[in-house]
Scaffold this active site. Structure first.
Site, PDB file in Angstrom:
ATOM      1  N   HIS A 195      50.630  64.338  23.516  1.00  0.00           N
ATOM      2  CA  HIS A 195      50.916  62.922  23.261  1.00  0.00           C
ATOM      3  C   HIS A 195      52.366  62.657  22.890  1.00  0.00           C
ATOM      4  CE1 HIS A 195      46.660  62.239  23.641  1.00  0.00           C
ATOM      5  NE2 HIS A 195      46.407  63.130  22.700  1.00  0.00           N
ATOM      6  N   ARG A 238      36.778  61.717  18.721  1.00  0.00           N
ATOM      7  CA  ARG A 238      37.993  62.008  19.495  1.00  0.00           C
ATOM      8  C   ARG A 238      38.772  63.160  18.848  1.00  0.00           C
ATOM      9  NH1 ARG A 238      39.511  62.624  24.305  1.00  0.00           N
ATOM     10  NH2 ARG A 238      39.738  64.637  23.323  1.00  0.00           N
ATOM     11  N   CYS A 242      39.685  66.765  20.552  1.00  0.00           N
ATOM     12  CA  CYS A 242      41.068  67.244  20.695  1.00  0.00           C
ATOM     13  C   CYS A 242      41.242  68.603  20.013  1.00  0.00           C
ATOM     14  CB  CYS A 242      42.056  66.246  20.076  1.00  0.00           C
ATOM     15  SG  CYS A 242      42.366  64.776  21.093  1.00  0.00           S
TER      16      CYS A 242
END
Lengths: 281, 229
Positions: A195, A238, A242
């Site tokens: 990210h 989430r 991850c």
């Protein structure tokens, strides 16, 4: 209802000139606004199918179910969740979700949304961890996800605005930033491995960039119907996914590491409207 | 009850320092005795990982437990900054990586077909709600997650550079073989603080020597589809 209105008054006065969270907006309107204002974002535009499905987002089914659960008298104590304070006063849900995590006087610590919800279900309603009502955290069938979707929906379109006034709030946000950039695990990944740049793909998936407001707001806009899972998922879910892919150790649900990470996530989306619930690939 | 709640809500909004009465929700689980505001952000991050019961107590595939895996080595610590490393850090990381690399006596290319499977496989080393069982299936290299090898294969990532025609452009000299082995084993020797994992380093060996020889063949063998485009 009368009680609710009376409660809202001192809160409104206390907040005073503080930044306005903004008006409630339909989640699809927020998405359309992001798409129009960011025509070059590969992340936001990656799935025509999902954009097309957004007005009929399957997550919206959980909103009604969650509302029923919220106002129902439940648990060993046979009370509703109207006494639960998510930071804006008991039972006050408008804008509450986008102003979490926050410090709560009654527990003396910073709590994220799910931690606070579970806290209320235990302390007010009398559920224990062994009860499916709080034990089952994932999936459309879980009370937690129904309640999460209903409560979050009350903040749709409002700007992410997690408070940082309390020293513990700032400390958790700053620790969350450290965790985000902390290289570790079997494969040396941190969150920024995926990210940290704009428009990168992991396999077919275009990744959201932490430094690009609208992308990041959509990225942290959970609950969301995850098309690939055919289930509504949470911020905690989430994080679990991850961390699993990153080959760190197996993270537990709503623990302080989650809270710190969510504090940083939501802070990075500050000022951008939330899409609640969202629909993701 | 009403009055108490109103007071609590109002005071919370002011972020009042001390509130001893009037909590809306009774609670037995007060915050821990640790003052998290007295710690630096780094200290608090380490505290949260290791002292708050946030991770499952599991054995790791590479050996050791969850604490071992979550404990940073020097290279991970050095690379935990936002953005790129500064010149000094980059130099230190390269030196660290070079010091720990052990070159094999000879390097031979394996089977590019097996290499293609390994490059595609994302299995291995995952822990938690589903834990990868290396006894059932060998771990892969995860290479497709980040690199395009063959544009005819869909779903290849772009976090790392494209490796299309990698061998076709470089050949298979001893120097090329040694360089590719160095990069797969510990890429920080050339790319300090790269996002790419170390597949065979002093921290641990994620891919066996044989697996690495297959992946190298996929990259470099003239017969490999990577080099025929």
């Amino acid at each position: 209802m009368f009680k609710k209105a009376l409660l809202a008054l001192p809160v409104a006065m206390a907040v005073g000139a503080a930044a306005q969270a903004g008006e409630w907006q339909d989640p699809n309107d927020v998405l359309q606004q992001f798409l129009q204002e960011n025509p070059d974002s590969a992340y936001l535009h990656q799935s025509e199918m999902n954009i097309m499905m957004m007005p009929d987002n399957p997550a919206l089914w959980l909103v009604d179910e969650g509302e029923e659960l919220f106002y129902a008298k439940r648990g060993p104590n046979n009370v509703s969740l109207e006494g639960c304070d998510f930071g804006k006063g008991p039972g006050e849900l408008d804008g509450a979700y986008v102003e979490l995590p926050r410090y709560f006087e009654d527990t003396g610590k910073v709590m994220d949304f799910e931690m606070r919800l579970v806290h209320c279900m235990k302390e007010l309603q009398g559920f224990t961890s062994d009860d499916a009502a709080v034990g089952q955290r994932h999936g459309n069938g879980s009370d937690i996800m129904k309640l999460t979707t209903f409560i979050a929906h009350q903040s749709s379109g409002m700007a992410w605005n997690p408070p940082l006034d309390h020293p513990q709030e700032q400390a958790m946000r700053d620790a969350g930033e450290k965790l985000f950039y902390r290289r570790g695990g079997a494969m040396d990944f941190n969150c920024a491995s995926c990210h940290g740049d704009v428009g990168k793909q992991i396999r077919a998936s275009v990744l959201p960039h932490v430094g690009t407001g609208p992308e990041w707001s959509k990225a942290v806009s959970w609950p969301a119907h995850r098309a690939g899972h055919d289930n509504v998922r949470s911020q905690n879910h989430r994080i679990r996914g991850c961390v699993w892919q990153m080959r760190h150790a197996g993270i537990k649900a709503d623990t302080p590491v989650n809270t710190a990470l969510i504090s940083y996530w939501n802070d990075q989306a500050r000022g951008e409207p939330a899409i609640l619930p969202d629909l993701k690939r | 009850m009403f009055k108490k709640n109103a007071v609590a809500a109002g005071m919370a909004a002011f972020a009042s320092v001390a509130l001893t009465a009037g909590c809306a929700v009774a609670d037995g689980s007060k915050g821990s005795d640790v003052d998290i505001t007295a710690m630096s952000a780094d200290e608090l991050a380490e505290h949260l990982i290791f002292e708050t019961d946030s991770f499952r107590d599991q054995e790791m595939q590479e050996g050791g437990d969850w604490r071992d895996r979550m404990t940073q080595d020097d290279l991970q610590k050095a690379c935990s900054m936002k953005g790129d490393p500064d010149g000094e850090t980059a130099g230190q990381v390269v030196a660290m990586a070079r010091a720990s690399y052990e070159a094999p006596e000879s390097i031979e290319l394996g089977d590019w077909r097996k290499g293609a499977e390994l490059a595609d496989s994302g299995y291995g080393y995952r822990q938690g709600h589903r834990t990868d069982d290396h006894g059932q299936r060998e771990p892969g290299g995860n290479c497709y997650n980040c690199h395009v090898f063959d544009p005819r294969v869909s779903d290849q990532g772009t976090i790392g550079p494209s490796l299309q025609n990698y061998g076709a452009n470089r050949g298979t000299s001893e120097a090329v073989l040694r360089y590719v082995h160095e990069v797969i084993s510990n890429p920080h020797q050339y790319f300090p603080c790269t996002q790419m994992p170390r597949f065979n380093s002093d921290r641990h060996q994620l891919l066996s020597d044989e697996q690495i020889s297959h992946i190298m063949a996929y990259l470099l063998d003239p017969e490999s589809p990577v080099n025929n485009q």
